[in-house]
Design an enzyme around this catalytic site. Structure first.
Site, mmCIF file in Angstrom:
data_model
loop_
_atom_site.group_PDB
_atom_site.id
_atom_site.type_symbol
_atom_site.label_atom_id
_atom_site.label_comp_id
_atom_site.label_asym_id
_atom_site.label_seq_id
_atom_site.Cartn_x
_atom_site.Cartn_y
_atom_site.Cartn_z
ATOM 1 N N GLY A 161 0.817 -1.221 -0.002
ATOM 2 C CA GLY A 161 0.145 -0.103 -0.141
ATOM 3 C C GLY A 161 0.734 1.244 -0.164
ATOM 4 N N SER A 210 5.664 -10.106 -6.125
ATOM 5 C CA SER A 210 4.641 -9.786 -6.947
ATOM 6 C C SER A 210 4.805 -8.990 -8.024
ATOM 7 C CB SER A 210 3.370 -9.781 -6.130
ATOM 8 O OG SER A 210 3.596 -8.625 -5.443
ATOM 9 N N ARG A 211 4.153 -9.133 -9.116
ATOM 10 C CA ARG A 211 3.944 -7.805 -10.019
ATOM 11 C C ARG A 211 2.937 -6.954 -9.753
ATOM 12 N NH1 ARG A 211 7.157 -8.699 -14.564
ATOM 13 N NH2 ARG A 211 7.526 -10.912 -15.113
ATOM 14 N N SER A 246 -0.903 -0.928 -8.536
ATOM 15 C CA SER A 246 0.374 -0.226 -8.145
ATOM 16 C C SER A 246 1.172 0.303 -9.206
ATOM 17 C CB SER A 246 1.032 -0.838 -6.939
ATOM 18 O OG SER A 246 1.871 -1.729 -7.477
ATOM 19 N N THR A 289 7.637 -5.453 -6.763
ATOM 20 C CA THR A 289 9.221 -5.825 -6.628
ATOM 21 C C THR A 289 9.734 -6.532 -7.976
ATOM 22 O OG1 THR A 289 9.078 -5.711 -4.348
ATOM 23 C CG2 THR A 289 10.892 -6.775 -5.494
ATOM 24 N N ASP A 313 -9.526 -6.244 1.783
ATOM 25 C CA ASP A 313 -8.113 -6.840 2.296
ATOM 26 C C ASP A 313 -8.419 -7.542 3.857
ATOM 27 O OD1 ASP A 313 -5.923 -7.376 1.289
ATOM 28 O OD2 ASP A 313 -5.164 -5.098 1.054
#
Lengths: 492, 492
Positions: free
Chosen positions: B164, B190-191, B195, B199, B252
């Site tokens: 986030g 993750s891709r 966002s 990473t 979430d």
């Protein structure tokens, strides 16, 4: 991003648009996201699906719901609609405002919510409930989004059952009695979704059920009553879309039930309505106190939208009548109108009419109108107006030619007949698609039976469906027997 | 019912089968229902879609996920899977058993739940929560359904941020420091979904990120560390499917977050993990007390699955570092490793490593390894192992050629930088698809600025995307300024 429209021969409920993965990544769109399509100044919302091959880069695949688009359009990632925020608020147990519910109803009506969001809407209302005020606002919003039938009369009667009881075909008995007494009753009904017959399916055995609002008005002017399929008119149209999302989890949240039922009634122009609330094992309401509570809420929301509501609480623990399936239920109905037929179906119908008569200030007795043959005459008149054969009699109602009877495996009393299992068996036999398929119940709860006595007969139009139905019947205990002497069931 | 398979060139997440309306009615199937397809003794579940034209009567349209089917198959209406019953129980606020959660995870993994049901699962867990015990069972179920990497070592380190916060690219700094100290740290990331860079997207600027489990083991044997894309391996595979259903409503739910994170860690074979929990305006956790509560739960579930967990609570109210977007963030990372770079990014990374060192019993200081250049050397070693260019330096990291700078409209102090708005602008500019697109922040919270001073620069690879991003930037207050003298903002 500018893309060229490509028609994709797919029918979808929602306005699905299919993007090539590269374009989707360029746009930053994920599956289920919404895009805004600009086409000559018009702005349309689409829900994103992503493909590697079906649609090539530079093209935008559109399914049938958007098939009017052509040429080049401009695409923008659309922000989440306001209604999604309000669904989230409901999940957080916040009270929704009138405008919030209007937004939600509007977006559902325009298919702007994806299935995950529809699931969240239904579960949010299920887990956190709707207050009385929210229910009132939702009812109004659902009414206002669709058409409304205008009448000049002071009294427009209606009846409704919240459902779940097999064979409960009181409408084609109630409507002619009420209409014969000079009260207008324009009844719209549903087709079966998970049951073996809806009232519209049963009525279709006798006559057409597919009429426009103008035609409904003509029918009612002519005969005082009609029994048509609600799906052919645009009354409270979001109801069907919500039902679709309630179906997978069999959710039936109370506030939504009230808003759905009353918005349909209000749209049809009803002023006086009786609502049947069956309760008990296997029906939608568990116990008497929940049924009373639901009845009170129906009446209070009715007050708010200026509709007089009376409720009748009935036992829903076993099917009503003998027949299950379109033709079977049509036969029960016709027999009752002829003065015979299943006693429980007759008594329930009369009780509902008496409540309508009381509300409408009618001095007559429902039983008199039925027993004098006036109801049957009115029924034939309505059938004829709906393009059916007014001379039909029970002899004409042929049952499926493939049949097999399920017998008692032991001596005992019938203690329970499962609406759900009986319905499942009738559906396996082909109902409601095969009109002549269904079940004829020979014994009801309380009956004393001996081993090998006939419990029910399954009818089907096709041998293979009969076999499937019988297989299910043998696998489940649709009719539950208790031994005469002890609670012993069987040794395994 | 026997139907002949017809291939339909459609990619779907779920095993969608398309039935002609007449066959669907014959079968009694509604949209979203499940059917059981029998093909030479094999039984497969399909989710029903209904068409009037696309597929003719007697045929069964299958989408790509079932494209291996051919010839004639037998179709039966399948009963609702057990997992749907358990989702309903959760909506009724019942505690789910270990077996119930296993059923749900299994059916999600096999795509047997439709979107409405997935929405109900996520909202049920959101509204009624998961107990600690349910969270533990869900974590185990999610771990067990996928592959697990086996290691011979006693200590396998890991780090995770619950996310986030824009620009929070600490992983490529943490991993080389830890690896340089001789501790194995096989990191999967993750891709981006919503966002401007995950990473894995940032690492892709330097090297390949798509490796199999065997290759990951080789990489880690060779260099002690790796930074790969989690999507290329089958570790806790249901996580992605759940994220897809969480996305439309931005849900979430806490218990799900814990289970998702820890099942990934456990599958990767981690024994010691530090979890970063940012809190504050615009981040996933609202306040310090919720952050502490979440940390405790992470640790307790960790205990249960035999994993040592430490949590660090950090401020999440503004982006970390200067760059937002794959190349921008890669530049920040490389600068920190070279001994410069944004101070907040460096300090946060060092703090995380110190916690890992404490857990693993490493006597060294993170700062020493960074400042001695050992970390940079290890980073280059890992890049090389992952087929990247080990000699890359910040000069090589070209930014998008289209750029525009947003300036302060007045004198004041920066009081807030919105992660969400900055991310939205960077995405409009093309990130993460366009690696060189993104944002360079010139001022952070607390900075004193004068009118016309530069706040941030937007970079894009394409002119039109730059324009769209700037339009959004002008429309939103991504960087909030407070006047030096009063709380007055503007006169409208």
């Amino acid at each position: 991003m500018n893309l060229e429209i490509e028609q994709v021969d797919m029918e979808t409920e929602a306005p699905i648009v299919i993007l090539n993965r590269n374009d989707a990544e360029d746009l930053g769109a994920n599956p289920l996201d919404r895009v805004q399509i600009s086409d000559n100044g018009q702005k349309i919302v689409g829900i994103v699906d992503i493909t590697d091959e079906l649609v090539e880069e530079g093209k935008l695949g559109v399914t049938d719901r958007l098939s009017y688009l052509e040429g080049e359009v401009e695409l923008l990632l659309a922000s989440r609609p306001e209604s999604v925020k309000h669904i989230k608020e409901k999940l957080d147990d916040e009270e929704l405002e009138k405008e919030d519910l209007e937004e939600i109803v509007k977006d559902i009506n325009e298919n702007r919510l994806n299935d995950v969001e529809m699931g969240a809407y239904v579960t949010g209302i299920y887990t956190n409930g709707l207050s009385l005020q929210e229910t009132q606002h939702l009812t109004e919003a659902m009414t206002d989004i669709g058409d409304v039938i205008e009448w000049e009369d002071d009294i427009l009667a209606d009846k409704h059952s919240i459902g779940g009881v097999a064979g409960n075909r009181v409408t084609p008995i109630v409507v002619p009695i009420v209409a014969a007494a000079g009260i207008k009753i324009p009844k719209t009904s549903s087709r079966a979704i998970t049951s073996p017959a809806g009232t519209a399916d049963t009525m279709e055995v006798f006559a057409d059920v597919d009429f426009s609002i103008e035609e409904i008005k003509e029918l009612v002017e002519e005969t005082n009553g009609c029994m048509v399929w609600g799906g052919s008119v645009n009354l409270s149209p979001v109801d069907d879309k919500i039902i679709r999302a309630e179906h997978p989890l069999s959710l039936d949240p109370e506030g939504q039930v009230i808003a759905s039922v009353l918005s349909k009634k209000k749209s049809a122009g009803s002023t006086h309505s009786v609502i049947d609330i069956p309760y008990g094992e296997g029906s939608k309401v568990d116990n008497l106190s929940d049924a009373r509570d639901l009845a009170k809420k129906f009446k209070r929301v009715g007050d708010h939208i200026d509709m007089e509501i009376e409720c009748t609480i009935t036992t829903g623990g076993e099917p009503i009548g003998r027949g299950i399936g379109p033709v079977m239920e049509a036969r029960d109905v016709l027999q009752v109108l002829e003065g015979n037929g299943p006693e429980d179906l007759k008594l329930k119908s009369l009780r509902l009419v008496d409540i309508i008569f009381e509300m409408a200030g009618v001095e007559e007795e429902a039983r008199d109108i039925l027993e004098s043959g006036e109801a049957l005459e009115k029924f034939r008149e309505i059938i004829e107006a709906q393009n059916g054969d007014p001379d039909i009699d029970t002899e004409d109602l042929e049952l499926g030619e493939h049949r097999e009877t399920v017998k008692a495996g032991r001596d005992g009393f019938v203690t329970h007949i499962s609406n759900e299992m009986i319905s499942d068996i009738a559906r396996r036999a082909g109902a409601p698609k095969d009109l002549k398929a269904g079940i004829d119940l020979h014994r009801k709860v309380g009956a004393e039976v001996e081993e090998e006595e006939e419990l029910f007969t399954v009818y089907a139009e096709r041998e293979d469906k009969l076999e499937e139905a019988i297989e299910l019947a043998e696998d489940t205990e649709a009719v539950r027997l208790r031994g005469k002497e002890a609670s012993f069931v069987e040794r395994v």
